[in-house]
Structures are given as C-alpha cells and as structure tokens.
Design a protein around this motif. Sequence first.
Motif, PDB file in Angstrom:
ATOM      1  N   ILE A 108      -4.116 -10.649  -5.478  1.00  0.00           N
ATOM      2  CA  ILE A 108      -4.080  -9.272  -5.979  1.00  0.00           C
ATOM      3  C   ILE A 108      -2.676  -8.719  -5.722  1.00  0.00           C
ATOM      4  O   ILE A 108      -2.182  -8.724  -4.595  1.00  0.00           O
ATOM      5  N   CYS A 110     -15.427  -8.426  -1.285  1.00  0.00           N
ATOM      6  CA  CYS A 110     -15.042  -7.048  -1.556  1.00  0.00           C
ATOM      7  C   CYS A 110     -13.757  -6.754  -0.771  1.00  0.00           C
ATOM      8  O   CYS A 110     -13.796  -6.528   0.442  1.00  0.00           O
ATOM      9  N   VAL A 111     -12.626  -6.807  -1.461  1.00  0.00           N
ATOM     10  CA  VAL A 111     -11.327  -6.646  -0.807  1.00  0.00           C
ATOM     11  C   VAL A 111     -10.470  -5.670  -1.617  1.00  0.00           C
ATOM     12  O   VAL A 111     -10.741  -5.379  -2.783  1.00  0.00           O
ATOM     13  N   ARG A 112      -9.385  -5.200  -0.992  1.00  0.00           N
ATOM     14  CA  ARG A 112      -8.436  -4.306  -1.655  1.00  0.00           C
ATOM     15  C   ARG A 112      -7.030  -4.889  -1.507  1.00  0.00           C
ATOM     16  O   ARG A 112      -6.641  -5.380  -0.461  1.00  0.00           O
ATOM     17  N   GLY A 113      -6.295  -4.868  -2.623  1.00  0.00           N
ATOM     18  CA  GLY A 113      -4.948  -5.424  -2.643  1.00  0.00           C
ATOM     19  C   GLY A 113      -3.894  -4.416  -2.214  1.00  0.00           C
ATOM     20  O   GLY A 113      -4.196  -3.250  -1.928  1.00  0.00           O
ATOM     21  N   CYS A 172     -14.255  -6.726  -6.320  1.00  0.00           N
ATOM     22  CA  CYS A 172     -15.610  -6.925  -5.791  1.00  0.00           C
ATOM     23  C   CYS A 172     -16.331  -7.959  -6.656  1.00  0.00           C
ATOM     24  O   CYS A 172     -16.432  -7.798  -7.878  1.00  0.00           O
ATOM     25  N   LYS A 189      -3.152  -8.426  -1.836  1.00  0.00           N
ATOM     26  CA  LYS A 189      -3.735  -9.377  -0.889  1.00  0.00           C
ATOM     27  C   LYS A 189      -3.939 -10.717  -1.566  1.00  0.00           C
ATOM     28  O   LYS A 189      -4.207 -10.786  -2.770  1.00  0.00           O
ATOM     29  N   PRO A 213      -2.556  -2.253  -5.644  1.00  0.00           N
ATOM     30  CA  PRO A 213      -3.579  -1.641  -4.771  1.00  0.00           C
ATOM     31  C   PRO A 213      -4.879  -1.346  -5.527  1.00  0.00           C
ATOM     32  O   PRO A 213      -5.196  -0.181  -5.827  1.00  0.00           O
ATOM     33  N   ILE A 214      -5.601  -2.384  -5.861  1.00  0.00           N
ATOM     34  CA  ILE A 214      -6.885  -2.239  -6.562  1.00  0.00           C
ATOM     35  C   ILE A 214      -7.968  -2.955  -5.770  1.00  0.00           C
ATOM     36  O   ILE A 214      -7.688  -3.786  -4.901  1.00  0.00           O
ATOM     37  N   ASN A 215      -9.212  -2.626  -6.089  1.00  0.00           N
ATOM     38  CA  ASN A 215     -10.352  -3.266  -5.428  1.00  0.00           C
ATOM     39  C   ASN A 215     -10.849  -4.439  -6.260  1.00  0.00           C
ATOM     40  O   ASN A 215     -10.898  -4.376  -7.490  1.00  0.00           O
TER      41      ASN A 215
END
Length: 357
Positions: free
Chosen positions: A139, A109-112, A146, A114, A142-144
């Motif tokens: 990524i 579960c990360v956010r860009g 998961c 990245k 700026p999206i998630n």
Amino acid sequence: MVREEVAVSTRILQWRCVESRMDSKRLYYGRFVLSPLMKGQADTIGITIRKTLLGEIEGTCITRAKSEKVPHEYSTIVGIEESVHEILMNLKEIVLRSNLYGTRDAYICVRGPKCVTAQDIISPPSVEIVDTAQHIARITEPINLCIELQIERHRGYHMKVPNNYQDGSYLIDAVFMPVRNANHSIHSYGSGNEKQEILFLEIWTNGSLTPKEALHEASRNLIDLFIPFLHAEEENIHLNLENNQNRFAVSFFTFHDRLANLRKKKGIAFQFIFIDQSELPPRTYNCLKRSNIHTLLDLLNNSQEDLMRIEHLRIEDVKQILDILQKHFAMDLPKNNEIHYSSFFFKKKKRKDQNGF
C-alpha cells in the motif's frame, strides 16, 4: 537419526532417516531408507507411498477472498501497487498449518502506507501461518485495505470455477498438497534367490508438514484403507458363481450381520467391529479416529460426556452416533464413566428389538 524395527518372517525390516534439512520455511527435505526387502517389494512400496504422499494427505489453504468496492478480479485499486488478481495469487501461495475441519474465517485489515504480509492475517487459533513474511500487497497511500478470507482443509488440487458474485467475493485455486514432490529409488544387492533390495524415499514439503510427518500420515492413510481386508472373517465372505462365469459377489459386513454373530457368541469380539462400518459421515468418523476411537469397543468405553469433549464433534454428531447404536444394537452410551459398557450390554441384551435379536 530415527530407527524403528518390525519383525518380518526371519528378517528384521528397518527404516531410518538418513538426511533431513530445512532449505527455507516453505521447503523441507527428507531422505529415508527401508531395508531389507525381497525382490519386487521396494518398487511396490515406493510407487504406492509416492501416490499417497502426493494425493492423499490433507492440507489447509485460503480458498476465497472478499473485498468491497472491487468491480472485477482484474481491476486495480488506487494506492495499491498490485492488481486484485496479483493479490489473489499471493494469497494462494500462503502456507498454513492446521488440523481444522470445515471452513474458518480470517481477516486482513490494515492501513497504509505499508507492506502487507502474511503476518497481517488475523486467523483462528487452530490455524498457524508457516511463513509470516510471505508478501501479499504493498500500500503506497494512506488508505485502508480490508479483506475477508475463507480457509479450508482438504486434499488434492481444487480449481476455482467462474463465479458471478456481486459482493466482491472471489474464489482462489487451492493446492491442498503439503508434499511438493516425492521420489523413490532402489538399490539391489546379492544374487540368485538371495537377492534383496533397499528402498530410498525422498520427500519435499511446503513446511506445513515435515517429511517425516508426511511419511507417517501417508502410512496411516494406507493402513486405514486396508483395515477392512485385514480383519475380514473368512466365514463372512460368500462366493456366488453365476452362469459358469468366473465372477463372484462379496457380501460386505453389515452391523446386522455382526450383531447376529455377537448374539451367538454372547457379546464377545466388540474389538473386531470397526467404526468405518457404522454408516457414520466422514466428518464424524475422522473426529473419532483422531481421538483413538477405532472400534465399537473403543466407542462403548466412552460416555456421552466424553464424546462431547472431542474437538470438532458437534451435538448433532453425538446424537447421530447414539441413534446408530440404538438402531443397530438397542444400546446407549452411559451419561458418565461410572457405568461400564459390559454391564450395560448384559442389561440390555434381554430386550429383543424388532429384528428379533
């Protein structure tokens, strides 16, 4: 350098590691020598240990991934360079080290923006990621991202089957083989009846096991397979010839046969009854083996509380063990270590069960 010696007739059989190196976190190499061997023995051992190294050793892999809002495996996600299929292929290459049984869940579960690597996997404590730098996805917005992951331990190669999951869950081909390759070669020396051989073994692993650990694991697996023959008692094997043909039937050992013999011998030889003869499911059997419980004697020297403390052994597994002991031996394990099995056995042996024992 490692050397161990085993006495074999008038020879001293020796093995040693002559070369060991780590080319990368996911590539280990080891070269081993076993000598002296008689003519023909090196090839027998080399072929057998190679097949065991490549097919019998267990490994841990990611076998399923789930992410919402993914219509199909070959779709793309806005803001991620890789397609869903490429992400699944990258997850397939993740190398894990563990001794878990059954399945476990892990998460990403990360956010860009990245670069997502194996380091971003949130895994159970029993699972170790060998190379945290392994790439998964990039990524760019700026999206998630998961992803739910499923981790399993098994052996061999499991090919995924087409699935019609509508929840964004996809199976992943699993390569449960820590050993990438294994070769053997033979060097002969001497002449005539004095001719002897040296066996050379080369092992490459993916980093979840070292070559030495893989060799030890393969050896243990082979020993476990031959234990029933090693401890076979000649009087328990009955040959039945039928219609003058060269055929025979082997009467395999059962707990009832063993129990009858033990009653005649006043309860001795518990150490010759192995737990693989007790109709236990593979999972329970493996848990006991890993705790150095190999025979009925080992089992009876443990209390119920001891079994409950064995890793990965569940309450229902312990209950099944107790049911088997009660069914075949009219015995129970003590609830604490203060009661030794021998006193319990002689107290119980006065009681006859339905089979007349």
